[in-house]
Structure formats: structure tokens, C-alpha cells
Design an enzyme around this catalytic site. Sequence first.
Site, PDB file in Angstrom:
ATOM      1  N   PRO A 121      -2.446  -1.446   8.211  1.00 30.98           N
ATOM      2  CA  PRO A 121      -2.841  -2.707   7.572  1.00 30.98           C
ATOM      3  C   PRO A 121      -1.991  -3.935   7.915  1.00 30.98           C
ATOM      4  CG  PRO A 121      -1.647  -1.349   6.020  1.00 30.98           C
ATOM      5  CD  PRO A 121      -1.802  -0.528   7.276  1.00 30.98           C
ATOM      6  N   CYS A 122      -2.074  -4.382   9.151  1.00 32.90           N
ATOM      7  CA  CYS A 122      -1.343  -5.579   9.547  1.00 32.90           C
ATOM      8  C   CYS A 122      -1.851  -6.818   8.801  1.00 32.90           C
ATOM      9  CB  CYS A 122      -1.391  -5.781  11.061  1.00 32.90           C
ATOM     10  SG  CYS A 122      -3.041  -5.761  11.767  1.00 32.90           S
ATOM     11  N   HIS A 123      -3.070  -6.748   8.251  1.00 37.43           N
ATOM     12  CA  HIS A 123      -3.595  -7.881   7.488  1.00 37.43           C
ATOM     13  C   HIS A 123      -2.783  -8.112   6.209  1.00 37.43           C
ATOM     14  CE1 HIS A 123      -5.739  -4.316   5.964  1.00 37.43           C
ATOM     15  NE2 HIS A 123      -5.789  -4.947   4.798  1.00 37.43           N
TER      16      HIS A 123
END
Length: 156
Positions: A121-123
Site C-alpha cells: 500500500p504505497c498509497h
Amino acid sequence: MSAFHTSLNSPVGPLTLFEDAGAVTAVEWGRAPSPRSTPLLDEAARQLTLYFDGALDVFDLPLAPRGTAFRQRVWRAMLDIPYGRTETYGAMAARIGADGTASARAVGGACGANPIPILIPCHRVVGAGGRMTGYSAGRGIETKRALLRLEGAALL
């Protein structure tokens, strides 16, 4: 890329999932021609569908992103950011690089190189003060905001 891949529609656009040696290795926006799915890719697509439906907040899939040792460390650290929460690039740098080997800029570079967005989850990694900064997938920051809204994260 692997010969094994499958595509699915999602609220953030069509996604293609790739597998190699029994692990998910990439998620890309768009559709790849000539899909060849596997049980793992079918399960990954099922879990992503549940995620987008708001019925899943933790993925349980074998992941094998390819990258440098530093990027691997950043990507593993991203997996520790809970669903619906965010962490700044600077805080992540401090958390993974207590020895001074990480910087917010280097963490941002690893985020931009993440080959398995959403599943890793780089978001959930944001700028100082919660600012929305770059996102290399989909429609950029618009996609990042959409994913964080889906998770119920507080946005600036």
C-alpha cells in the site's frame, strides 16, 4: 514480465496482476493481452474485488516484488501501515532507517518504484502534514485519493 497474468475491472481502472514462481510480482494499470491465469491470480483478483467492495482490509497473498535491498525494506514497512491510516515519508524513513540510511526522498523513490501497488500500500504514504504527493500508478494523486477514501482515511 511473467507469462501468467489476469486482468480485472476496478473502481480505479482495469488492473492486470502478474505471477512468477508462486507469488504476485506486479500489479499494473490496464489490460495485458492473452491472459493466462493461475489459482493464485484468481485468488488475488478475488481479494482485490473484496477490497474494492469494502469487505477486506488485509491481503493474504505471497508477494515477490523485485528491487534493491533498500526498496525491499521500504515495501515491507509499507505492509505495516494499517488499512485506513497513513504515514509520512519522513516518519517511514525514521522508522526503517534509525541508523540514518533512509531519507524521506529515498522512501519516496521506493514508493514510486513499487511494482505491486495496492497490495503493497504505497498509497498510504503521504507528504509532511498529510499532504497528497505523487503517486505513480493509475491517474496519479487522483487514484491515491480514491484508494484512501475507499479505506476511510482522513484526507487533507
